[in-house]
Design an enzyme around this catalytic site. Structure first.
Site, short mmCIF file in Angstrom:
data_model
loop_
_atom_site.label_atom_id
_atom_site.label_comp_id
_atom_site.label_asym_id
_atom_site.label_seq_id
_atom_site.Cartn_x
_atom_site.Cartn_y
_atom_site.Cartn_z
N ASP A 51 49.68 37.65 42.97
CA ASP A 51 48.74 38.09 44.00
C ASP A 51 49.17 37.52 45.35
OD1 ASP A 51 46.50 39.18 45.17
OD2 ASP A 51 45.13 38.42 43.66
N ASP A 52 49.41 38.39 46.34
CA ASP A 52 49.71 37.98 47.71
C ASP A 52 50.98 37.12 47.82
OD1 ASP A 52 47.37 39.27 48.22
OD2 ASP A 52 46.29 37.56 49.04
N CYS A 89 45.89 44.63 47.18
CA CYS A 89 45.95 44.36 45.75
C CYS A 89 45.36 45.46 44.88
CB CYS A 89 45.30 43.03 45.45
SG CYS A 89 43.65 42.82 46.14
N ARG A 93 47.27 47.77 42.07
CA ARG A 93 47.00 47.65 40.64
C ARG A 93 46.56 48.98 40.05
NH1 ARG A 93 45.93 41.81 39.62
NH2 ARG A 93 46.77 40.83 41.50
N LYS A 147 43.26 38.73 36.63
CA LYS A 147 42.50 39.46 37.65
C LYS A 147 42.44 40.95 37.33
CE LYS A 147 42.99 40.77 42.53
NZ LYS A 147 43.56 40.41 43.83
N HIS A 149 39.77 43.43 39.07
CA HIS A 149 39.56 43.92 40.43
C HIS A 149 39.65 45.44 40.54
CE1 HIS A 149 40.10 42.97 44.99
NE2 HIS A 149 38.83 42.92 44.63
N HIS A 242 46.52 34.21 45.54
CA HIS A 242 45.45 34.65 46.44
C HIS A 242 44.64 33.43 46.86
CE1 HIS A 242 41.97 36.75 48.03
NE2 HIS A 242 42.55 37.91 47.84
N ASP A 352 51.62 42.18 43.99
CA ASP A 352 50.87 43.39 44.32
C ASP A 352 50.98 43.77 45.79
OD1 ASP A 352 49.27 41.39 45.37
OD2 ASP A 352 47.61 41.72 44.00
N ASN A 353 51.35 42.84 46.66
CA ASN A 353 51.58 43.14 48.08
C ASN A 353 52.26 41.93 48.69
OD1 ASN A 353 48.15 42.82 47.95
ND2 ASN A 353 49.31 41.25 49.03
N LYS A 418 50.59 41.53 54.42
CA LYS A 418 49.64 42.30 53.61
C LYS A 418 48.72 43.10 54.53
CE LYS A 418 45.57 41.28 50.69
NZ LYS A 418 44.82 40.17 50.03
#
Length: 777
Positions: A51-52, A89, A93, A147, A149, A242, A352-353, A418
């Protein structure tokens, strides 16, 4: 909000969960999908998503962070140097799990909005089989940890329909956090399968990344104890890194002093290594320092010594969290090796980004005041970084994120971050390995420069595993996927990509790739619909987007702008959330979440969003009924955690109100007389995002706090607990003394009664059903 009506805007019934569900489909659902046996020797599949995390944060992509497990996977597999993703994100996903472009999958943004448009349904469509559903129908066991989300936040509470929860979208087992992020030391809410995991007190050595790995190993172990041959699909979606960025002390110690030289030096080092290992050609230029307003990065040498010391601590925490992910991946890899299954396991590792700028220019030790404070109208004295001891950065007491200068380093060699459609937002590291099925030739360095996109992962994995994607879901024909398999150029580096065009959009920022050209419209409210609002880059020759060719090639700009528009109509991108209205508008169905609620001692913690609807940007009252006797003590109610919250307790014969103002503690108290007592806590919304808090006992004013900074955005984050403090302590010193401090005494109930919303509450309730009916009156 931009919407261009050309007569072809898709209008669909979004009753149910993200799409039309026929009676026939509902009748057939209990026996769907079929569960055949997978072919003998079918590979296991592991998709691990960070994540991130930026393009250069791991060592196979030039980073200095110690990631030997990823280095080993890269050494026997493939590094995808031109893998790209939506710049946020949940859209990424959704695209990964469905093979659909994010707007077609219902995720124009993250599921903290519900404006009522198909592109932001915030639930995966009913006619879009997930990767897990296809693997399960192909005879695989399907597991997920981490996660999710991908459920609209109004449907994450325990009484909600669970159609869009992981088990209902193809996973046999699930353990993790349904929300977008959480504390790694004290998660605010964990879910196992379809129910909340009630944790009164986390162990002293608890760390979420370790726990998720334990759970994944447990799922695999349970499978193998009962079926020695069935392959599994594991989707491991990390909460790290994240915000809030947190790391274990021993990992933090590993990186002490490593980032004292600053982000400029780290970016230079990383780029040199990227050239050396073949990710970019020797003539490639690293993108210059970001200078756009609100995205600019100052030279490290321009900072004071105190700033440099503090800012370096943030990156130490970030690196330590990434390092720990690699350590846990080693545990998973070693278990598969011990089982004799590592060679026949497909590994995918990506992010994811890109790295995020949400820590602002200085970083923050009070993540929710910075993250939730990104709005207009805040008072001038709003504190986005509540001062805390820098030694606490990365630990359980601080909810932190790094300054955007470190995101500039994370995203080496690209521009921006991001949420942006430049390379820094959409280009991320990607590793693919399958020792038994995708062996690498001795003279192959494993670097692939072909374009690939998030939608392509599922198509590629299914093809490699020999599993057919589902042609229907619950009796509904599956909508055509957008993904294009890329296994051919993994095997043969000379073959071209088959994915030659791709649109991107987030919050009105747009981009379009056509072969080696990329057009970008960076301004959410810019001209945008003709060549005047676009930049143009030859990313085949200039992958870091350093030379804008728009003025030289207006014909190419016009063509790509028109291709973006056509693709946007094809992918239900309109309307755009370029004016923020998606964030303000909420459906009338959410009014039920604002109804008063009575809670009883020891009940599971009320879910975060349900709790927030009772208090967010409004006045409210809490009514507590108890019978107090000398010696009774403990927490009566708690809402929030170290990121911000409030708590009412009885300690040493005193009724105590504790208010955590994004890390700064305030207390007020008074003695309590024995007997039956009715305690009322009134929060009155004041101008300037403030509350006045008054505590009354048996109707008489007892004490209070004249004025506190209101908790906004995602704070309070942990939901409401009654009779103890779960999900991260509000008051750290109390926690050190008593842990969750379960109330020992006669506590009857706690009742929340929402009051008037503040004038600065931007929320607009849309009574869509009534408005639609009025059209035909």
């Amino acid at each position: 909000m931009t919407q261009i009506n050309n007569g072809s805007y898709p209008v669909r019934d979004y009753a149910g969960f993200g799409g039309m569900v026929s009676e026939k489909a509902s009748e057939s659902a209990p026996c769907w999908p079929p569960r055949p046996t997978a072919p003998a020797g079918a590979p296991n599949v592991v998709v691990m998503l960070m994540d991130d995390m930026g393009y250069s944060d791991i060592s196979p992509f030039g980073g200095e962070i110690h990631t030997p497990t990823l280095e080993a996977i890269a050494g026997e597999g493939y590094r995808l140097g031109n893998y790209q993703t939506p710049p946020m994100c949940a859209p990424a996903r959704a695209a990964l799990l469905t093979g659909l472009n994010p707007h077609r999958a219902g995720f124009a943004y993250v599921p903290h909005m519900d404006p009522g448009f198909p592109n932001s349904a915030m639930e995966l469509p009913a006619d879009a089989p997930t990767l897990a559903e296809s693997f399960r129908a192909g005879g695989y066991a399907t597991f997920m940890v981490g996660k999710w989300h991908l459920t609209v936040e109004s449907k994450m509470h325990d009484g909600a329909a669970k159609d869009s929860w992981p088990l209902q979208r193809g996973f046999d087992r699930y353990y993790g956090c349904m929300d977008g992020f959480t504390s790694l030391f004290h998660p605010h809410r964990l879910v196992r399968d379809n129910g909340q995991v009630v944790v009164d007190e986390y162990p002293e050595d608890y760390y979420l990344t370790d726990d998720l790995t334990d759970q994944a190993l447990g799922m695999i172990g349970e499978l193998r104890a009962n079926d020695p041959a069935k392959p599994f699909f594991l989707y491991f979606a990390h909460q790290a890194v994240h915000g809030p960025v947190q790391a274990k002390e021993r990992d933090l110690e590993t990186y002490r002093g490593r980032y004292d030289a600053g982000w400029d030096h780290i970016r230079d080092e990383r780029f040199a290594r990227q050239i050396e290992i073949g990710l970019f050609g020797p003539d490639t230029r690293c993108a210059p320092r970001n200078r756009e307003a609100g995205a600019d990065v100052v030279p490290w040498d321009s900072l004071t010594e105190a700033q440099q010391r503090t800012f370096a601590r943030y990156m130490e925490a970030f690196a330590a969290a990434v390092d720990n992910v690699d350590q846990n991946l080693a545990r998973l890899a070693n278990r598969l090796k011990a089982m004799g299954e590592y060679q026949n396991t497909i590994f995918v590792f990506t992010s994811d980004n890109g790295g995020t700028s949400e820590g602002g220019d200085t970083g923050t030790r009070s993540y929710f005041s910075r993250f939730g404070g990104v709005r207009t109208g805040l008072p001038e004295d709003w504190e986005p970084d509540v001062p805390r001891d820098p030694d606490l950065i990365g630990g359980p007491q601080t909810y932190v994120h790094y300054p955007r200068g470190w995101a500039y380093a994370s995203n080496t060699p690209f521009r921006m971050y991001k949420t942006y459609t430049h390379g820094g937002g959409v280009r991320v590291p990607m590793l693919v390995s399958w020792p038994a099925g995708l062996p690498r030739a001795a003279d192959d360095d494993g670097v692939r420069h072909q374009y690939a996109y998030a939608t392509d992962i599922g198509a590629t994995l299914l093809r490699l595993a020999g599993v057919e994607p589902l042609a229907e879901r619950a009796g509904i024909p599956a909508r055509p996927a957008d993904g294009v398999a890329f296994d051919h150029w993994l095997r043969d580096a000379s073959l071209p990509t088959l994915h030659t065009e791709q649109y991107t959009e987030l919050n009105g920022r747009r981009a379009f790739i056509e072969g080696g050209l990329k057009a970008i419209a960076p301004a959410p409210n810019g001209p945008g619909w003709d060549e005047g609002g676009w930049e143009l880059y030859d990313v085949a020759a200039d992958p870091t987007e350093t030379r804008d060719l728009a003025a030289e090639r207006p014909d190419a700009v016009a063509r790509l702008a028109e291709r973006w528009r056509a693709s946007a109509w094809e992918n239900q991108v309109f309307p755009l959330n370029d004016d923020g209205s998606f964030n303000r508008n909420r459906p009338a169905t959410e009014l039920a979440l604002e109804a008063p609620v009575t809670l009883f001692p020891g009940a599971p913690t009320l879910e975060r969003y349900r709790s927030a609807k009772l208090v967010r940007l409004r006045s409210f009252t809490i009514e507590v009924d108890l019978h107090w006797r000398e010696g009774d003590a403990g927490v009566l109610l708690a809402h929030g955690d170290q990121g911000g919250g409030y708590q009412l307790r009885i300690e040493d014969g005193r009724l105590v109100l504790a208010y955590n103002q994004y890390g700064a503690m305030r207390h007020a108290s008074a003695p309590l007389e024995p007997g039956a007592r009715s305690v009322t806590v009134g929060f009155t919304a004041l101008p300037g995002f403030r509350w006045e808090i008054g505590v009354r006992v048996d109707g008489r004013a007892a004490f209070g706090l004249d004025e506190v900074t209101m908790l906004i955005g995602m704070a309070p984050f942990a939901g409401i607990s009654v009779g103890l403090d779960r999900g991260g302590p509000v008051d750290w010193e109390l926690y050190r003394r008593h842990g969750c401090f379960r109330y020992r005494g006669e506590l009857s109930s706690v009742r929340y009664v929402p009051g008037p919303k503040a004038a600065y509450n931007p929320e607009v309730i849309l009574e869509l059903d009534r408005q639609l009916v009025s059209v035909f009156d």
